[in-house]
Write an enzyme that holds these catalytic residues in place. Sequence first.
Site, short mmCIF file in Angstrom:
data_model
loop_
_atom_site.label_atom_id
_atom_site.label_comp_id
_atom_site.label_asym_id
_atom_site.label_seq_id
_atom_site.Cartn_x
_atom_site.Cartn_y
_atom_site.Cartn_z
CB THR A 149 26.70 67.92 47.88
OG1 THR A 149 27.56 67.46 46.84
CG2 THR A 149 25.45 68.46 47.28
CE1 TYR A 186 23.54 70.52 45.04
CE2 TYR A 186 23.74 71.74 43.00
CZ TYR A 186 23.91 71.66 44.36
OH TYR A 186 24.46 72.71 45.02
CD GLU A 187 26.98 65.99 42.99
OE1 GLU A 187 27.49 64.86 43.17
OE2 GLU A 187 27.26 66.71 42.00
N GLY A 188 22.29 63.21 43.80
CA GLY A 188 21.45 62.19 44.43
C GLY A 188 20.41 62.85 45.31
CD GLN A 238 22.81 61.07 48.73
OE1 GLN A 238 23.51 60.27 49.36
NE2 GLN A 238 23.25 61.68 47.65
#
Lengths: 602, 602
Positions: free
Chosen positions: A298, A442-444, A449
């Site tokens: 990502t 997305y993906e956190g 994060q």
Amino acid sequence: MIQYKAPLKDIKFLMNDVYQFQQHYQQIPGGEEATPDMVDMILDAAASFSEEVLSPLYQTGDKGCRFEGGEVQTPAGFKQAYQLYVENGWQSMSTPVEYGGQGLPMSLSIAKSEMIGTANWPWGMYPGLSLGAMNTIFLHGSEAQKQTFFIPLSQGRWSGTMCLTEAQCGTDLGQVKTKAEPTADGAYAITGQKIFISSGEHDLADNIIHIVLARLPDAPEGTKGISLFIVPKFNVNEDGSLGERNLVSCGAIEEKMGIHGSSTCVMNFDGAKGFLIGPENKGLMCMFTFMNTARIGTSIQGLASAELSFQGALPYAKERRSMRSLSGSKDPDQVADTLMVHPDVRRMLLTQKAIAEGGRAMIYHAARLADLMMAAHTRGDQSLYDQYDDELGFLTPILKAFLTELGYEAANHGVQVYGGHGFIKEWGMEQIVRDAQISKLYEGTTGVQALDLLGRKMLLGKFKAYDHFAQQVKAFTRRTKRPEMKKMIRKLKRNMLAWKLYNYRIAFKASKNRDMVGAASVDYLMYAGYISMSYYWAMMAETAYQKLESGDGDAEFYTAKIQLAEFYYKRILPRAKAHASMMVRDPKSLMQIKEEHFSFLD
Amino acid sequence: MIQYKAPLKDIKFLMNDVYQFQQHYQQIPGGEEATPDMVDMILDAAASFSEEVLSPLYQTGDKGCRFEGGEVQTPAGFKQAYQLYVENGWQSMSTPVEYGGQGLPMSLSIAKSEMIGTANWPWGMYPGLSLGAMNTIFLHGSEAQKQTFFIPLSQGRWSGTMCLTEAQCGTDLGQVKTKAEPTADGAYAITGQKIFISSGEHDLADNIIHIVLARLPDAPEGTKGISLFIVPKFNVNEDGSLGERNLVSCGAIEEKMGIHGSSTCVMNFDGAKGFLIGPENKGLMCMFTFMNTARIGTSIQGLASAELSFQGALPYAKERRSMRSLSGSKDPDQVADTLMVHPDVRRMLLTQKAIAEGGRAMIYHAARLADLMMAAHTRGDQSLYDQYDDELGFLTPILKAFLTELGYEAANHGVQVYGGHGFIKEWGMEQIVRDAQISKLYEGTTGVQALDLLGRKMLLGKFKAYDHFAQQVKAFTRRTKRPEMKKMIRKLKRNMLAWKLYNYRIAFKASKNRDMVGAASVDYLMYAGYISMSYYWAMMAETAYQKLESGDGDAEFYTAKIQLAEFYYKRILPRAKAHASMMVRDPKSLMQIKEEHFSFLD
């Protein structure tokens, strides 16, 4: 039209000169295959595929996917490009030889993913999502599951998804409601709705393998009651051929800001047949194995957005004529000077370039760690594996959030260089901004994060990750004696010391008030990002000086690299000051305003 | 769906408490009409119109305009809303009584524009563009031109455009090629193509009056050979009725990133009949009269983006449940706490809010100046007019560029609060980002505004504008003795002193190397923005303390205002440090990289 060109010179500078991948490859299983010739061949082939096949589909793909009768039609040309990708064996480049893969180092796949993702991020998401499913099955699946599902996925004949999010929860997966009920045949009936499923339905591959988070009957509440299931779109017969359609279907695709070429699906599971993967109720744990490696994927979007937008903006700045240089016309015979004479246009272009090249240096360092981690896994050395995993665990939230924030900024600079034309679709510059927006979500999200970095990796980990990183930096600053590097090294050393002191201050404040963690988190992450990127820039500068000294290679290239490092230190790194100043503040100014006083509109 | 609510309490706090508009109105011609009751009535009516008529058309308008056979169809509902706008006399609110207007202060129109623009920026551009044409005709047109064109424009029956940009030039108007040739009847034949013409063609008004930059035959080259023409879409008969179609037509509308409801047209002039306005070859000068006032209009978009995105994000943050507060669950009975417990979500919301309210304070101060400037114009007091114009000339590049940059940032925070849902069109949050993007580009990009501020207003103006501003700040800091304000006042004083020293440093460096101006400009503008916004926040805090002390009004509202001022000082103002550090750097790191070394792709 933006035409992507793979920056092979920059990629090879990192692989060969800065990180000496050839030596590194000799230390990892499978690395012996990655000879210099082989690496060059692969990079060149990935470059051609990205430039010639994928880049022309970037702007046309913005027209988006079509959804009709439960089927998704990807944009024109996507399917042919995917077939070529499969035929050339790109998907199995770094998968194990015993499952039909080529067993090449992960880092090579990351270089490939960079080129593909920069040329056409939305297209790259289809094979990209499969990797997540492949990792999960490879690490937690039974041998039979690997034979049935992993091999066709690795060949690219089938593709994969990760079905996590539901309408009521994204980050907070403990709220997942999808149910899995055991059936007589030892399988499970999966029922529920998942949203935001990238590549959930499309026309590129023969079958789609969904990895689904769901709850078994009587599972504990929250994150401790979630299990992981394989749910194929088409059931698979004993001989591997496709059977009847499973009870999983795409209910809709989302209308969104960007990445229109990538299908984002609502997936309905109506008692679909699923197979448990990994232990019961340990789904989240399984899901997060190799998460660090997946997050490198990502974070590439940050680098990709910066690189592509830079490549789009530079020729325009060289051609477009507007006004005169304040320091005297550079082209008195022409109607006006080019944009390149204006310091602020240069500032924007160099910022894009410094983000792209600095980001690449960070990602290729992480790629090297991923190789070592995979090697430790293959050799069954758990303690070494954990060590690399910790190191990556420190880097990945920075890579993911810092680089995507900066990539987004860089994409915006690209629009700005074009002036009003940047707002017009035809040029493609605004598309890069729209596509980059998702990378921060997305993906956190960036916020998630940042909590992972400061709360988990730093505070819970007692700053071991920082100490480890600081040791690496110290080793570098100690061995870098060149007078030309003196200023940079001094700055780097000072900043590393300041960072350490900030760690103590924040830890102290957080021990008194836990809200300090969230209050400081995003500024802390950005601070960590700017300081750590300055280390990678110093390494690149030092390597460039070495190359200049040795006299081989393109002296102009190395000189420009040093100049860009100087630019980074003078015109980007000072931002860290502001973040430092904000991250040490008491949470009071955030928390004292009562919720009902955020707004006085009745 | 985002539903806009006009923040009347905030608007009135500024008008009544901070700036005491009632006293101010007593000093300007026409101000006697603006009684407290009248002002309240107008604000309430503008609020209802914006909330009830325009806000529901914001997201539906994103479907965009249709172009067919040279005609532009605006989105459904736009025309009805425009009719209502015209019927209620909104367009003529601040135009002179002698031309059928209501003669109310300009500042009231700005408050109206804020509400309209926040509810639906793309819609607001149609009447907004007319104002530019109206100003030009009012200031430079003959009496006959005012009778023929100004009155119907002011009634809103007709609308107007500004036709400046051509394909080869936007900022650099000296490159304009459109020709104007005298015709036998004393008029001119206008030939050429203009692009990016907002409201160039649409279905809202009966006639469209284009103000066009063009060159007379044998005009000097560059900016000194440009004249200004009135070109109506339909020729106008002696009696004011519409005659035949003029030879001006819309060739296409642009496909763009946002503001889809606003038509952005390619306008073709094929020997169209035009009328010279103002003196020959002085077109640019005429164009730029009242530019400062016009730029207030554009800067409102920064405030509008921040306000609307905040209004969209807040209810979501209050409702959406995700994870637990790190300082202990706030809703243990619920599946999770709301987003409001998370310090970083609060940081994003408060940043949006501080930008919106701080921006509003800056704009309403400018609005007050615009009133005074207009009063000086009416009274024929040129020296007073020039004084206010200089003051506005210092503020407007800051308002325009700093506020639109921050408004864009705020819109992005709104997306971020929504997580993945922010990327989905349905919620409207991403639309605000797409719409806000243009605000940094049109009416002079951020870079162009920054050059205007530092190069023209500051360096050429010998920092007089700074000195004048500093005196105002000093008067404020001297009279603010309250112990609670001590910290803020100290900070403000220190920053004003630092700013002064930076001015000297930059001037000194610029005297040696003119590229210093462009190199420092954008950081300088942002620095100036953060410091000057801190002055407005301190004023608001001081007023809130006064109100608390007096005991009248809503104590919670004033307390929240003070808390937000504290937030600004602690969590936004420190950014100025980074800009300060970068703006004083030598231009070397920007200029030393050779143009051909920006990229090493063959």
